[in-house]
Scaffold this active site. Structure first.
Site, PDB file in Angstrom:
ATOM      1  N   SER A  45      36.427  26.095  30.927  1.00 28.10           N
ATOM      2  CA  SER A  45      35.436  25.521  31.411  1.00 28.10           C
ATOM      3  C   SER A  45      34.451  26.699  32.347  1.00 28.10           C
ATOM      4  CB  SER A  45      35.539  24.231  32.400  1.00 28.10           C
ATOM      5  OG  SER A  45      36.457  23.517  31.478  1.00 28.10           O
ATOM      6  N   ILE A  47      35.735  27.453  35.451  1.00 26.88           N
ATOM      7  CA  ILE A  47      35.526  26.963  36.874  1.00 26.88           C
ATOM      8  C   ILE A  47      36.578  27.501  37.827  1.00 26.88           C
ATOM      9  CG2 ILE A  47      35.818  24.841  38.154  1.00 26.88           C
ATOM     10  CD1 ILE A  47      34.779  23.248  35.809  1.00 26.88           C
ATOM     11  N   HIS A  49      38.658  26.549  40.375  1.00 32.75           N
ATOM     12  CA  HIS A  49      38.788  25.346  41.284  1.00 32.75           C
ATOM     13  C   HIS A  49      39.173  25.424  42.602  1.00 32.75           C
ATOM     14  CE1 HIS A  49      38.906  22.998  37.326  1.00 32.75           C
ATOM     15  NE2 HIS A  49      39.799  23.876  37.101  1.00 32.75           N
ATOM     16  N   VAL A 171      52.548  42.974  19.255  1.00 30.48           N
ATOM     17  CA  VAL A 171      53.536  43.371  19.667  1.00 30.48           C
ATOM     18  C   VAL A 171      54.536  42.514  18.405  1.00 30.48           C
ATOM     19  CG1 VAL A 171      55.692  43.194  21.248  1.00 30.48           C
ATOM     20  CG2 VAL A 171      53.370  44.110  22.157  1.00 30.48           C
ATOM     21  N   LYS A 251      42.539  15.944  33.856  1.00 27.70           N
ATOM     22  CA  LYS A 251      41.328  16.067  34.823  1.00 27.70           C
ATOM     23  C   LYS A 251      40.049  15.384  34.235  1.00 27.70           C
ATOM     24  CE  LYS A 251      41.550  20.705  35.948  1.00 27.70           C
ATOM     25  NZ  LYS A 251      42.874  21.270  35.925  1.00 27.70           N
ATOM     26  N   ARG A 312      44.986  25.512  25.449  1.00 28.01           N
ATOM     27  CA  ARG A 312      45.731  25.482  26.640  1.00 28.01           C
ATOM     28  C   ARG A 312      47.366  25.769  26.573  1.00 28.01           C
ATOM     29  NH1 ARG A 312      42.829  20.751  26.736  1.00 28.01           N
ATOM     30  NH2 ARG A 312      41.405  20.382  28.492  1.00 28.01           N
ATOM     31  N   ILE A 337      50.384  29.928  31.440  1.00 29.33           N
ATOM     32  CA  ILE A 337      49.322  30.037  32.428  1.00 29.33           C
ATOM     33  C   ILE A 337      48.031  28.977  31.801  1.00 29.33           C
ATOM     34  CG2 ILE A 337      47.761  31.535  33.484  1.00 29.33           C
ATOM     35  CD1 ILE A 337      50.725  32.042  34.178  1.00 29.33           C
ATOM     36  N   CYS A 438      19.003  30.525  19.460  1.00 26.85           N
ATOM     37  CA  CYS A 438      18.926  30.743  17.796  1.00 26.85           C
ATOM     38  C   CYS A 438      20.119  31.297  17.605  1.00 26.85           C
ATOM     39  CB  CYS A 438      17.776  31.985  17.701  1.00 26.85           C
ATOM     40  SG  CYS A 438      18.272  33.494  17.822  1.00 26.85           S
TER      41      CYS A 438
END
Ligand code: FAD
Length: 480
Positions: A45, A47, A49, A171, A251, A312, A337, A438
């Site tokens: 997103s 953002i 936070h 790796v 959220k 995520r 993370i 476009c």
């Protein structure tokens, strides 16, 4: 022999490399893909936070608040698009309890400038909001940023200050022998004192490489979030980041303008069994449209320019970042993370430095460390600055992407950069060519030609994005 190898160059790896590059330390980043920031970092997103959402006393809460407080000056210093537009978590009267809970949580987490506002004030801030909305948590410090630009700026500064970056270097094995690690990629083998695992949704696979058979690991389940990205004409619909009252599912769906002026709407949250699948389903899009209609029903989806999704890194059974030295000492995890990872990212560098220091490394500042701001976008130049640039090199006066006003000079600079843009999508991420309405319909063939010319390769070798994504497969006419 390196002092530290960082695996993965998303925002996490880039932020750590940026910090370590300030010290006399031999650092290398190994990135599996053909470009930096090409996994979760490019698809979220965007953002920063404020920090009221994570549960108090978690690493997510602590690093979110520290990281977001570092963003503004970092973005200014490195020339990254960032805007502190503030956020609202909106709800009806019956959501008041949950919204007040978020406020209290924010205060506990150390967020500044939070307030509760009501209908009249909400409508002043957001004239297009659903009239049923009666209460909101207002976080003045929430911001929007270009996640890719920030990742690129951090990585560019790291590389310009001596960090080695190896792209297309996946790796595949790690072993510890005496006091050093041997890290193998498909092509090479490297030795290092410390390893930082910043491999995003693959961080569990990387950790498993170094663990013995009976040692406990963690498992990452990718959770897909999809989006609408709408034209700049829709970006004017909202002034702030508009969240909905959170539920057990997360959220919820948000709407915000982006730093480039578009409107972004999403994401949903779907557990996925594939770490490679970033397709967008019609079910997800329908869900997003239905949910966001609670916030505003004024979005014109005819102005949609693209849909995309990101994954995520959710750790199964654990709701926090996993950061620290592991049971294989010297192997340091930055795993799980997920959000607010982008917001917390500036804090990851100092955090990694502290961990390495605690393991005995003596940090000494470089005398010749320098900040390297990234190039400004052409559209951000004044007319006088533009004229100067065109005088310097006429290629800056040749517009290749008409939607986003991207010149050939900027594209050539990106291809010949210290972190070269080696594909059409990499050029797009650096200069925004093909990001407009476009979506590259006009400029893509031109960008392809420029890449072939600058890299001295055949058009058949030019890639859309990663290895194997060649566009021109053969010629339909001889003599071209
Ligand atoms: C839908 C969605 C919305 C989000 N919104 C926000 C938000 O608004 N704000 C916020 O703060 N956070 C947000 N997040 C979270 C944020 O995007 C992530 O926390 C952040 O991007 C994670 O960055 P990373 O560098 O850890 O992972 P990645 O960006 O995934 O980078 C990991 C890198 O490791 C590389 N790699 C993997 N395996 C190997 C290997 N074997 N060898 C070498 N390299 C390897 C990958 O190629 C990749 O480049 C969102 C996430 C999603 C999915």
């Amino acid at each position: 022999m390196f002092d530290c190898i960082i695996i993965g160059c998303g925002i996490t790896g880039a932020s750590i490399a940026y910090e370590l590059s300030k010290y006399k330390m031999k650092v290398c980043i190994l990135e599996a893909l053909n470009d930096i920031g090409d996994a979760t970092t490019k698809a979220n997103s965007g953002i920063v936070h404020a920090g009221y959402d994570p549960l108090p006393n978690t690493l997510m809460a602590k690093l979110n608040v520290i990281g977001s407080s570092m963003y503004e000056s970092l973005a200014k210093k490195l020339n990254v698009h960032y805007e502190k537009i503030g956020s609202l978590v909106v709800g009806k009267k019956e959501d008041e309890g949950k919204i007040l809970e978020l406020y209290d949580r924010g205060v506990q987490n150390g967020c500044k400038d939070l307030s509760i506002i009501y209908k009249k004030d909400i409508e002043k801030l957001e004239p297009n909001i659903n009239p049923e909305i009666e209460i909101a948590l207002y976080a003045k410090n929430a911001a929007i940023v270009s996640p890719f630009e920030m990742c690129y700026a951090l990585a560019k500064n790291a590389v310009s200050n001596g960090v080695e970056l190896h792209l297309n270097s996946k790796v595949i094995a790690i072993t510890k022998k005496d006091d050093k690690f041997i890290v193998k990629t498909e092509k090479d083998e490297y030795e290092t004192k410390y390893v930082i695992n910043a491999a995003g949704i693959y961080a569990d696979n990387i950790y498993n490489m170094v663990l013995g058979d009976n040692q406990r690991s963690f498992k990452i389940v990718p959770v897909k979030g999809s989006y609408y990205l709408l034209d700049k004409s829709e970006g004017k619909l909202v002034n702030h980041i508009l969240f909905q009252t959170p539920s057990e599912k997360g959220k919820g769906v948000l709407a915000t303008k982006t730093v480039h002026g578009n409107l972004i709407v999403g994401p949903d949250a779907i557990d996925s069994d594939s770490k490679d699948d970033v397709s967008v389903s019609s079910d997800s899009l329908e869900y997003i449209r239905e949910k966001i209609s609670f916030t505003t029903n004024k979005i014109n989806y005819k102005n949609n320019v693209r849909n995309f999704s990101g994954l995520r890194a959710k750790v199964m059974g654990f709701d926090d970042f996993i950061i620290g030295n592991s049971i294989v000492s010297g192997f340091i995890n930055f795993a799980g993370i997920k959000s607010p990872g982008l917001s917390a990212a500036p804090a990851f560098g100092p955090c990694a430095k502290d961990i390495i220091e605690s393991l005995g490394f003596k940090f000494e500042r470089k005398d010749d460390y320098k900040d390297y701001p990234i190039n400004k976008f052409f559209r951000d130049y004044t007319k006088e600055e533009l004229n100067e640039k065109i005088k310097e090199n006429p290629l800056y006066g040749r517009i290749i992407c008409r939607c986003e006003s991207v010149s050939e000079g900027e594209i050539v600079d990106a291809i010949n950069d210290i972190i070269p843009a080696l594909s059409i999508d990499a050029v797009k991420r650096r200069c925004n060519s093909g990001m407009g309405r476009c979506q590259g319909g006009f400029c893509q063939p031109k960008v392809l030609e420029i890449i072939a010319r600058e890299l001295h390769i055949s058009p058949k070798e030019v890639l859309q994005d990663n290895l194997g994504s060649n566009i021109v497969l053969d010629y339909t006419k001889e003599g071209i």
